[in-house]
Design a protein around this motif. Structure first.
Motif: not given
Length: 109
Positions: A3-5, A41-45
């Motif tokens: 999900c990065r960026y 997802y959780r870490a990025m968003c």
């Protein structure tokens, strides 16, 4: 898939990347309900999630009926809109019943 960026609010079917086994995984906040989020997802968003914040309730309006049953209303404003899948806004309007008791109510012919 990563999900990065790529973090989308709400339900966004265009917000996906190839995941394990060529299946799509999603980076929208709706993926938490459907269980098809990308691994990060959780870490990025979610760390960027901002929940809705609202101001205080305004005053109640006057009764909508000068004589008999009516309603009053009040509202409040959003001060910080939700972003990146943060908590949605609570109700912004309230309504309650009232009984209009204008001094001229009993004098009508």
């Amino acid at each position: 898939g990563s999900c990065r960026y790529r973090c989308c609010p709400g339900r966004n079917n265009a917000c996906w990347v190839p995941g394990a086994g060529r299946a799509h995984c999603y980076c929208d906040s709706y993926c938490q309900r459907t269980g098809d989020c990308c691994q990060d997802y959780r870490a990025m968003c979610r760390r960027a999630a901002v929940g809705c914040a609202v101001g205080p309730w305004g005053p109640w309006s006057g009764c909508s009926s000068p004589c008999g049953v009516g309603s009053r209303a009040r509202s409040r404003q959003v001060t910080v809109p939700p972003r990146h899948g943060g908590d949605p806004c609570p109700d912004l309007k309230q309504r309650r019943g009232c009984l209009g008791q204008h001094p001229t109510c009993g004098t009508a012919k």
